[in-house]
Design a protein around this motif. Structure first.
Motif, mmCIF file in Angstrom:
data_model
loop_
_atom_site.group_PDB
_atom_site.id
_atom_site.type_symbol
_atom_site.label_atom_id
_atom_site.label_comp_id
_atom_site.label_asym_id
_atom_site.label_seq_id
_atom_site.Cartn_x
_atom_site.Cartn_y
_atom_site.Cartn_z
ATOM 1 N N VAL A 156 8.404 -15.818 13.669
ATOM 2 C CA VAL A 156 7.950 -15.538 12.314
ATOM 3 C C VAL A 156 6.441 -15.635 12.126
ATOM 4 N N LEU A 157 5.739 -16.214 13.116
ATOM 5 C CA LEU A 157 4.285 -16.306 13.002
ATOM 6 C C LEU A 157 3.542 -15.488 14.053
ATOM 7 N N GLY A 158 4.163 -15.223 15.176
ATOM 8 C CA GLY A 158 3.480 -14.511 16.250
ATOM 9 C C GLY A 158 3.011 -13.125 15.842
ATOM 10 N N VAL A 159 3.879 -12.390 15.169
ATOM 11 C CA VAL A 159 3.528 -11.032 14.752
ATOM 12 C C VAL A 159 2.400 -11.029 13.715
ATOM 13 N N PRO A 160 2.474 -11.848 12.646
ATOM 14 C CA PRO A 160 1.353 -11.854 11.702
ATOM 15 C C PRO A 160 0.027 -12.261 12.337
ATOM 16 N N ALA A 161 0.050 -13.270 13.203
ATOM 17 C CA ALA A 161 -1.195 -13.704 13.834
ATOM 18 C C ALA A 161 -1.755 -12.614 14.732
ATOM 19 N N GLY A 162 -0.888 -11.991 15.528
ATOM 20 C CA GLY A 162 -1.332 -10.900 16.390
ATOM 21 C C GLY A 162 -1.830 -9.709 15.596
ATOM 22 N N THR A 163 -1.142 -9.422 14.499
ATOM 23 C CA THR A 163 -1.560 -8.308 13.639
ATOM 24 C C THR A 163 -2.932 -8.575 13.038
ATOM 25 N N PHE A 164 -3.142 -9.799 12.585
ATOM 26 C CA PHE A 164 -4.426 -10.153 11.972
ATOM 27 C C PHE A 164 -5.566 -10.016 12.979
ATOM 28 N N LEU A 165 -5.360 -10.542 14.185
ATOM 29 C CA LEU A 165 -6.394 -10.434 15.205
ATOM 30 C C LEU A 165 -6.607 -8.983 15.621
ATOM 31 N N GLY A 166 -5.498 -8.224 15.698
ATOM 32 C CA GLY A 166 -5.617 -6.809 16.047
ATOM 33 C C GLY A 166 -6.407 -6.026 15.015
ATOM 34 N N GLU A 167 -6.215 -6.367 13.743
ATOM 35 C CA GLU A 167 -6.967 -5.694 12.689
ATOM 36 C C GLU A 167 -8.457 -6.046 12.758
ATOM 37 N N VAL A 237 8.706 -2.466 10.670
ATOM 38 C CA VAL A 237 8.415 -2.926 9.319
ATOM 39 C C VAL A 237 7.046 -2.435 8.861
ATOM 40 N N ARG A 238 6.111 -2.269 9.774
ATOM 41 C CA ARG A 238 4.789 -1.797 9.355
ATOM 42 C C ARG A 238 4.847 -0.392 8.758
ATOM 43 N N PRO A 239 5.494 0.594 9.437
ATOM 44 C CA PRO A 239 5.636 1.904 8.783
ATOM 45 C C PRO A 239 6.401 1.830 7.468
ATOM 46 N N VAL A 240 7.368 0.921 7.364
ATOM 47 C CA VAL A 240 8.110 0.762 6.116
ATOM 48 C C VAL A 240 7.180 0.299 5.003
ATOM 49 N N LEU A 241 6.322 -0.692 5.304
ATOM 50 C CA LEU A 241 5.403 -1.190 4.288
ATOM 51 C C LEU A 241 4.323 -0.173 3.940
ATOM 52 N N GLU A 242 3.962 0.679 4.891
ATOM 53 C CA GLU A 242 2.917 1.671 4.632
ATOM 54 C C GLU A 242 3.316 2.706 3.597
ATOM 55 N N ARG A 243 4.612 2.846 3.331
ATOM 56 C CA ARG A 243 5.067 3.821 2.334
ATOM 57 C C ARG A 243 4.978 3.262 0.912
ATOM 58 N N VAL A 244 4.786 1.920 0.780
ATOM 59 C CA VAL A 244 4.702 1.300 -0.543
ATOM 60 C C VAL A 244 3.362 1.659 -1.179
ATOM 61 N N PRO A 245 3.340 2.070 -2.434
ATOM 62 C CA PRO A 245 2.084 2.441 -3.094
ATOM 63 C C PRO A 245 1.065 1.297 -3.097
ATOM 64 N N ASP A 246 -0.202 1.649 -2.912
ATOM 65 C CA ASP A 246 -1.330 0.711 -2.988
ATOM 66 C C ASP A 246 -1.323 -0.358 -1.895
ATOM 67 N N VAL A 247 -0.686 -0.057 -0.760
ATOM 68 C CA VAL A 247 -0.686 -0.995 0.364
ATOM 69 C C VAL A 247 -1.629 -0.480 1.441
ATOM 70 N N GLY A 248 -2.681 -1.260 1.759
ATOM 71 C CA GLY A 248 -3.599 -0.921 2.831
ATOM 72 C C GLY A 248 -3.363 -1.800 4.040
ATOM 73 N N ALA A 249 -4.127 -1.561 5.104
ATOM 74 C CA ALA A 249 -3.938 -2.298 6.352
ATOM 75 C C ALA A 249 -4.146 -3.798 6.153
ATOM 76 N N GLY A 250 -5.165 -4.164 5.364
ATOM 77 C CA GLY A 250 -5.437 -5.578 5.140
ATOM 78 C C GLY A 250 -4.313 -6.262 4.386
ATOM 79 N N LEU A 251 -3.739 -5.592 3.401
ATOM 80 C CA LEU A 251 -2.648 -6.176 2.634
ATOM 81 C C LEU A 251 -1.391 -6.319 3.487
ATOM 82 N N ILE A 252 -1.148 -5.368 4.384
ATOM 83 C CA ILE A 252 0.018 -5.462 5.264
ATOM 84 C C ILE A 252 -0.077 -6.710 6.128
ATOM 85 N N SER A 253 -1.260 -6.989 6.662
ATOM 86 C CA SER A 253 -1.438 -8.201 7.460
ATOM 87 C C SER A 253 -1.145 -9.446 6.627
#
Length: 392
Positions: A156-167, A237-253
């Motif tokens: 539950v934390l590995g993906v968010p941490a990796g995503t944040f560093l990747g961004e 889940v990332r492509p799923v969240l990208e379809r939500v209005p007003d969601v950018g890369a930073g908010l997804i992280s």
């Protein structure tokens, strides 16, 4: 099974021995590495010139190898000190992640991920049964929960941490970071683990006998359905969240970080319940996962509803590892390492199947159908758990 009680371990102490914490760090490292591509899927795919579905193979293939390694590696190293095995696997994990960070092509990345799969299955299968040898009998339950919390927290934390560093720095730096983590954990294991000669040799013939236990078999089927369903949906889940209005890369992280925090809470909440009644805990988890994943399909037009459902998803899935492990240990208390190896094999195979199935469905029909698949499998897991007899 032989119980090792080192002089420095006092079961009356409220603190967890550092050796147990080191095992939790090892399980955290391998599972974080396994799921790292999930949060980096979009940038990884574009950087190496492949589709999102193809990039999902970086989760699928290691899962297949990990499933095989979890069953075969304990058999292959049955005469080797477990401290030596774990340290070697963690060093190999660091090298494979470094190769991933430097990979010039998708083929090289996949080759490195195959080595990662070997490390994942081996570490998970070997480490799972060692807590009983590091503490006195009255502290085994708590120590085992700590070791498996590494898996739950990584999930539950590995993906968010990796995503944040990747961004922030790019996906290659995320792989480089987990490479350093693997080497550091290898050093920690070498420093704090006592010698751990094998005390329960695992043979291939052990596994068919375990599968003849009805309660263990039911639990493994339910876990397989839950994990396949989760990864069929969550890998994308990332492509799923990208379809939500007003969601950018930073908010997804940020949203994935919220998912992670909720998952940690779910892990400890479910751990308390599962210690008393793993069936009841898995019933609640299965029902919750089915509901939130299916509700995400119509919720795509609303940011607040999507956020609420994502947090609920984290709370529910955070309890899967600890609850299912309690089920497995209760069903086969006399064969801890073999049962843990079987559990790890099923769990990792389910990750691979889920990522593959979600990728095929997402590429063919769209990401919403991956959610339908995940929610449907969770509902099926609910039915399987409901058929099991209540724990006395």
């Amino acid at each position: 099974m032989e119980t090792l009680s080192p002089p420095h371990v006092d079961a009356r102490q409220r603190s967890v021995p550092l050796s147990v914490v080191a095992l939790a760090a090892a399980t955290f490292s391998v599972v974080t590495t396994e799921m790292l591509p999930v949060g980096l899927l979009t940038s990884l795919a574009s950087g190496l010139g492949v589709s999102a579905g193809t990039a999902g193979l970086t989760v699928t293939l290691p899962g297949v190898v990990a499933a095989l390694a979890a069953l075969l590696l304990p058999v292959a190293v049955r005469g080797t000190d477990r401290r030596t095995v774990l340290c070697g696997l963690m060093l190999l994990l660091g090298a494979a992640n470094l190769l991933s960070a430097l990979a010039p092509s998708f083929a090289v990345l996949l080759a490195a991920r195959l080595v990662v799969g070997l490390c994942i299955g081996g570490v998970w299968a070997v480490a799972a049964s060692l807590a009983v040898r590091l503490v006195r009998a009255e502290a085994v339950g708590r120590a085992t929960s700590v070791v498996f919390s590494g898996i739950a927290v990584a999930s539950v934390l590995g993906v968010p941490a990796g995503t944040f560093l990747g961004e922030l720095a790019g996906w290659r730096w995320a792989f480089g970071a987990v490479a350093g983590l693997g080497i550091a954990v290898a050093a920690l294991l070498a420093a704090v683990l006592p010698p751990l000669p094998p005390s329960e040799p695992v043979r291939l013939g052990t596994f068919p006998g375990l599968l003849r236990l009805p309660r263990l078999r039911t639990g493994l089927v339910a876990v397989a359905l839950l994990v396949v369903g989760h990864f069929a949906a969550y890998t994308y889940v990332r492509p799923v969240l990208e379809r939500v209005p007003d969601v950018g890369a930073g908010l997804i992280s940020t949203l994935l970080l919220c998912y992670g925090v909720a998952g940690v809470a779910g892990n400890f909440l479910s751990g308390t319940s599962a210690a008393r009644d793993p069936r009841r805990a898995l019933l609640f988890i299965s029902a919750a996962l089915a509901a939130v994943v299916l509700l995400l399909v119509p919720a795509g037009a609303s940011l607040p509803v999507s956020v609420a459902l994502l947090v609920a998803w984290g709370l529910a899935y955070g309890g899967v590892s600890v609850s299912s492990q309690n089920w497995v240990m209760a069903a086969a208390p006399e064969a801890r390492e073999a049962a843990s190896a079987l559990f790890a094999g099923i769990f990792n195979l389910a990750i691979a199947v889920g990522a593959l199935a979600g990728g095929r469905v997402a590429d063919a029909y769209g990401t919403s159908y991956a959610l339908w698949l995940g929610g449907g499998l969770a509902a099926l897991a609910l039915a399987v758990v409901a058929t099991a007899r209540p724990t006395r």
